[in-house]
Design a protein around this motif. Structure first.
Motif, PDB file in Angstrom:
ATOM      1  N   LEU A 273       0.825  -1.208   0.000  1.00 36.28           N
ATOM      2  CA  LEU A 273       0.000   0.000   0.000  1.00 36.28           C
ATOM      3  C   LEU A 273       0.860   1.259   0.000  1.00 36.28           C
ATOM      4  CD1 LEU A 273      -2.753  -1.216   2.487  1.00 36.28           C
ATOM      5  CD2 LEU A 273      -3.131  -0.638   0.083  1.00 36.28           C
ATOM      6  N   GLN A 276       2.053   1.848  -3.402  1.00 38.65           N
ATOM      7  CA  GLN A 276       0.944   2.391  -4.201  1.00 38.65           C
ATOM      8  C   GLN A 276       0.803   3.898  -3.973  1.00 38.65           C
ATOM      9  OE1 GLN A 276      -1.942   0.387  -5.898  1.00 38.65           O
ATOM     10  NE2 GLN A 276      -0.021  -0.649  -6.298  1.00 38.65           N
ATOM     11  N   TYR A 277       0.797   4.290  -2.699  1.00 34.37           N
ATOM     12  CA  TYR A 277       0.713   5.714  -2.377  1.00 34.37           C
ATOM     13  C   TYR A 277       1.878   6.484  -3.009  1.00 34.37           C
ATOM     14  CZ  TYR A 277      -3.014   5.534   1.251  1.00 34.37           C
ATOM     15  OH  TYR A 277      -4.198   5.428   1.943  1.00 34.37           O
ATOM     16  N   LEU A 367      -3.537   3.865   6.550  1.00 33.98           N
ATOM     17  CA  LEU A 367      -2.699   2.739   6.140  1.00 33.98           C
ATOM     18  C   LEU A 367      -2.857   1.616   7.156  1.00 33.98           C
ATOM     19  CD1 LEU A 367      -0.406   1.613   4.247  1.00 33.98           C
ATOM     20  CD2 LEU A 367       1.207   2.477   5.927  1.00 33.98           C
ATOM     21  N   LEU A 371      -7.108  -2.121   4.569  1.00 32.32           N
ATOM     22  CA  LEU A 371      -7.431  -1.020   3.646  1.00 32.32           C
ATOM     23  C   LEU A 371      -7.583  -1.586   2.236  1.00 32.32           C
ATOM     24  CD1 LEU A 371      -7.357   2.305   3.837  1.00 32.32           C
ATOM     25  CD2 LEU A 371      -5.275   2.009   2.524  1.00 32.32           C
ATOM     26  N   LEU A 373      -8.362  -1.437  -2.020  1.00 34.83           N
ATOM     27  CA  LEU A 373      -7.906  -0.570  -3.111  1.00 34.83           C
ATOM     28  C   LEU A 373      -8.922   0.539  -3.361  1.00 34.83           C
ATOM     29  CD1 LEU A 373      -6.264  -3.107  -5.569  1.00 34.83           C
ATOM     30  CD2 LEU A 373      -5.247  -1.816  -3.694  1.00 34.83           C
ATOM     31  N   ARG A 376      -8.154   3.046  -0.785  1.00 26.88           N
ATOM     32  CA  ARG A 376      -6.929   3.736  -1.215  1.00 26.88           C
ATOM     33  C   ARG A 376      -7.260   4.829  -2.226  1.00 26.88           C
ATOM     34  NH1 ARG A 376      -4.072   0.631  -5.804  1.00 26.88           N
ATOM     35  NH2 ARG A 376      -5.907   1.578  -6.774  1.00 26.88           N
ATOM     36  N   ASP A 377      -8.105   4.504  -3.204  1.00 25.02           N
ATOM     37  CA  ASP A 377      -8.482   5.482  -4.226  1.00 25.02           C
ATOM     38  C   ASP A 377      -9.228   6.664  -3.613  1.00 25.02           C
ATOM     39  OD1 ASP A 377      -7.281   3.944  -6.117  1.00 25.02           O
ATOM     40  OD2 ASP A 377      -9.134   3.011  -6.868  1.00 25.02           O
TER      41      ASP A 377
END
Length: 395
Positions: A273, A276-277, A367, A371, A373, A376-377
């Protein structure tokens, strides 16, 4: 209502629940085998000789300082960018506390600042007895350099790795105590594994271990070898020093031991994650978390810093907009030296400029293992909207 996304939360599995229920149905719900199992699991994972479970990381810091002999007339140094417990533990022992400003890239204790401060302290005859480096967000401090300084200036090292379990430094697990006397973990629900409340002290030193297990239970021993005079019989114990009731229960330890089985999964997901961030936020006017090449963070927190000169809003406005979007963002931490209690001890705003600048720009965004996706978006979009939108003009 949109779903609230906290900055961190526990992940409890059916196995965790069953492990706790098993203890509840057993004869011992405190001070039994589950604690030994939990301690052993952590010691094995970290490659350290001893692990001592206690009721919280604050308790762990306190007994570590006591075991290291911290007392009145002594001095403890730590980072101002931490939770108050990292400093309070020195005050509990009657010692004086001071801080070392942070590194502008890692947000951990600055090694250059530490070195300069030690040179001065030696000249003034007020060297610290203990230094507590704090592994902020799960990234280890530069422990090898700190250990070299400790040999030169004679201080003991307690790693505050409340954020750090599952991380590594120079390829070895955080908690191995390769470059320290003791390491402390936290198992609060927002941390990487949880026991509800709970903490742990790790060490490779026999004498420290003996002291730690006494101090968590009122300073009491049942070991005849340590007693003054003869034992009166199998019921007998002696209080050798003033200790505390800092014990953890078997109920908590069973949860911790069960959680340990998933530690690598938890950390792997957090690293995924975080990566990704890093990708999705790279074009925003924010500073992303920099990682020292010697470390592999366990990513307890993901902290961004706003580039306020490139944003038309204040730090507080962005923070409040994210909160009103249903994101439980937070700020880790308010510099300890700015707290009213510490100001009464003589500290002032302006004493540790890097920590203060960090405080004015930092936001911890969600985080944790669960969590999604989709979550996350939502975090990324909310952040983009807030930072790139101009302030509303009111005519």
């Amino acid at each position: 209502m949109t779903k609230f996304i906290p900055y961190g939360k526990q992940s409890i599995s059916q196995d965790d629940i069953e492990a706790v229920v098993e203890v509840l149905k057993s004869d011992r719900i405190t001070q039994g085998k589950a604690i030994d199992d939990f301690e052993q699991a952590i010691a094995n994972y970290c490659g350290v000789k001893y692990a001592v479970a206690v009721s919280s990381a604050t308790a762990a810091l306190h007994v570590s300082c006591l075991a290291a002999g911290l007392g009145e007339g002594d001095i403890l140094w730590t980072s101002p960018n931490t939770f108050v417990a990292s400093a309070n533990c020195g005050l509990y022992c009657g010692a004086k506390v001071d801080f070392v400003d942070i590194d502008s890239r890692t947000y951990n204790l600055s090694l250059d600042e530490l070195e300069q401060k030690l040179i001065k302290a030696e000249q003034q005859g007020c060297l610290p007895k203990i230094v507590i480096p704090v592994h902020l967000t799960g990234q280890s401090c530069e422990m090898e350099r700190i250990a070299a300084l400790s040999k030169r200036y004679g201080f003991k090292i307690i790693e505050d790795a409340s954020h750090g379990i599952g991380g590594s430094y120079q390829g070895k697990p955080v908690g191995s105590c390769q470059f320290s006397d003791m390491t402390v973990f936290s198992f609060h629900p927002v941390k990487i594994i949880t026991t509800g409340e709970g903490g742990m002290v790790l060490t490779n030193q026999d004498d420290l271990y003996e002291k730690l297990i006494r101090l968590r239970t009122h300073g009491i021993t049942r070991n005849p070898d340590l007693m003054q005079g003869e034992s009166h019989g199998p019921w007998y114990y002696q209080q050798l020093e003033l200790g505390w009731n800092y014990r953890i229960t078997d109920i908590q330890a069973a949860l911790g031991a069960s959680q340990m089985k998933r530690l690598d999964d938890f950390v792997e997901r957090r690293r995924f994650l975080a990566a990704q961030y890093n990708k999705l936020l790279s074009d925003l006017p924010v500073m992303l978390p920099w990682q020292h090449p010697d470390t592999n963070s366990s990513w307890h927190l993901y902290v961004i810093r706003l580039k306020l000169d490139e944003i038309s809003k204040t730090h507080r406005q962005v923070f409040e907009e994210l909160r009103s979007d249903g994101l439980g963002v937070n700020l880790h931490y308010i510099p300890v030296h700015t707290q009213p209690y510490y100001q009464q001890l003589g500290f002032n705003w302006g004493d540790f400029p890097q920590a203060e600048k960090y405080y004015q720009e930092a936001i911890s965004i969600p985080l944790y293992y669960g969590l999604t996706l989709e979550d996350r978006d939502r975090v990324v979009n909310s952040l983009k909207n807030s930072i790139t939108q101009k302030k509303a003009c009111h005519h």
